[in-house]
Design a protein around this motif. Structure first.
Motif, PDB file in Angstrom:
ATOM      1  N   TYR A   1     -49.021  89.841  -8.184  1.00 42.20           N
ATOM      2  CA  TYR A   1     -49.217  89.807  -6.738  1.00 42.20           C
ATOM      3  C   TYR A   1     -48.109  90.570  -6.008  1.00 42.20           C
ATOM      4  O   TYR A   1     -48.369  91.289  -5.054  1.00 42.20           O
ATOM      5  CB  TYR A   1     -49.275  88.363  -6.237  1.00 42.20           C
ATOM      6  CG  TYR A   1     -49.476  88.297  -4.753  1.00 42.20           C
ATOM      7  CD1 TYR A   1     -50.715  88.553  -4.195  1.00 42.20           C
ATOM      8  CD2 TYR A   1     -48.410  88.031  -3.906  1.00 42.20           C
ATOM      9  CE1 TYR A   1     -50.905  88.525  -2.829  1.00 42.20           C
ATOM     10  CE2 TYR A   1     -48.584  88.004  -2.540  1.00 42.20           C
ATOM     11  CZ  TYR A   1     -49.836  88.246  -2.009  1.00 42.20           C
ATOM     12  OH  TYR A   1     -50.006  88.230  -0.655  1.00 42.20           O
TER      13      TYR A   1
ATOM     14  N   SER B   1     -54.919  91.110  -3.852  1.00 38.65           N
ATOM     15  CA  SER B   1     -55.088  89.857  -3.121  1.00 38.65           C
ATOM     16  C   SER B   1     -54.995  88.704  -4.120  1.00 38.65           C
ATOM     17  O   SER B   1     -54.989  88.910  -5.333  1.00 38.65           O
ATOM     18  CB  SER B   1     -56.444  89.837  -2.416  1.00 38.65           C
ATOM     19  OG  SER B   1     -57.486  89.773  -3.376  1.00 38.65           O
ATOM     20  N   TYR B   2     -54.938  87.490  -3.597  1.00 37.75           N
ATOM     21  CA  TYR B   2     -54.915  86.323  -4.480  1.00 37.75           C
ATOM     22  C   TYR B   2     -56.204  86.257  -5.304  1.00 37.75           C
ATOM     23  O   TYR B   2     -56.188  85.868  -6.462  1.00 37.75           O
ATOM     24  CB  TYR B   2     -54.740  85.034  -3.677  1.00 37.75           C
ATOM     25  CG  TYR B   2     -53.435  84.978  -2.928  1.00 37.75           C
ATOM     26  CD1 TYR B   2     -52.223  84.953  -3.615  1.00 37.75           C
ATOM     27  CD2 TYR B   2     -53.396  84.953  -1.547  1.00 37.75           C
ATOM     28  CE1 TYR B   2     -51.018  84.909  -2.943  1.00 37.75           C
ATOM     29  CE2 TYR B   2     -52.191  84.908  -0.864  1.00 37.75           C
ATOM     30  CZ  TYR B   2     -51.011  84.885  -1.561  1.00 37.75           C
ATOM     31  OH  TYR B   2     -49.816  84.845  -0.902  1.00 37.75           O
TER      32      TYR B   2
ATOM     33  N   TYR C   1     -51.737  81.240  -4.532  1.00 41.26           N
ATOM     34  CA  TYR C   1     -51.017  81.268  -3.261  1.00 41.26           C
ATOM     35  C   TYR C   1     -49.882  80.237  -3.268  1.00 41.26           C
ATOM     36  O   TYR C   1     -48.757  80.539  -2.884  1.00 41.26           O
ATOM     37  CB  TYR C   1     -51.987  80.992  -2.115  1.00 41.26           C
ATOM     38  CG  TYR C   1     -51.319  80.693  -0.802  1.00 41.26           C
ATOM     39  CD1 TYR C   1     -50.765  81.718  -0.041  1.00 41.26           C
ATOM     40  CD2 TYR C   1     -51.231  79.396  -0.328  1.00 41.26           C
ATOM     41  CE1 TYR C   1     -50.140  81.450   1.163  1.00 41.26           C
ATOM     42  CE2 TYR C   1     -50.621  79.120   0.877  1.00 41.26           C
ATOM     43  CZ  TYR C   1     -50.078  80.147   1.620  1.00 41.26           C
ATOM     44  OH  TYR C   1     -49.457  79.875   2.804  1.00 41.26           O
TER      45      TYR C   1
ATOM     46  N   ARG D   1     -49.685  92.043   4.261  1.00 32.11           N
ATOM     47  CA  ARG D   1     -49.476  90.955   3.325  1.00 32.11           C
ATOM     48  C   ARG D   1     -48.024  90.479   3.321  1.00 32.11           C
ATOM     49  O   ARG D   1     -47.135  91.229   3.717  1.00 32.11           O
ATOM     50  CB  ARG D   1     -49.899  91.366   1.922  1.00 32.11           C
ATOM     51  CG  ARG D   1     -49.108  92.551   1.426  1.00 32.11           C
ATOM     52  CD  ARG D   1     -49.600  93.065   0.097  1.00 32.11           C
ATOM     53  NE  ARG D   1     -48.931  92.326  -0.943  1.00 32.11           N
ATOM     54  CZ  ARG D   1     -49.533  91.873  -2.019  1.00 32.11           C
ATOM     55  NH1 ARG D   1     -50.784  92.089  -2.212  1.00 32.11           N
ATOM     56  NH2 ARG D   1     -48.870  91.210  -2.917  1.00 32.11           N
TER      57      ARG D   1
END
Length: 85
Positions: free
Chosen positions: A24, A30-31, A51, A81
């Motif tokens: 990440y 993205s997650y 997350y 982000r």
């Protein structure tokens, strides 16, 4: 004085958590993308779990993740982000 192990109480092994957080932080993923990469390797984890891993490990390292607004993207700006370490 001993430090509390940040990986204690986790269902997943330390290596899996570190790999997900590393992906990440290192790549523009993205997650959900990280979740899919883990699923390709046979590891089932929710995007919200990834997350929480990121937030938990980043706080423990002393770096609070920040969300920045990119200037010049109109009146409202544009969200980016969270930054890593």
């Amino acid at each position: 004085m001993s430090r509390r192990d940040p990986f204690k109480q986790h269902r997943f092994p330390r290596d899996v958590i570190l790999l997900a957080v590393r992906w990440y932080c290192r790549y523009p993923l993205s997650y959900r993308d990280v979740r899919d990469l883990l699923a390709e390797r046979g590891i089932t984890a929710d995007a919200a779990t990834i997350y929480r891993w990121f937030r938990n490990l980043d706080r423990r390292s002393g770096n609070e993740p920040t969300v920045r607004i990119v200037p010049g993207a109109g009146c409202s700006g544009m969200w980016t982000r969270p930054t890593c370490g």
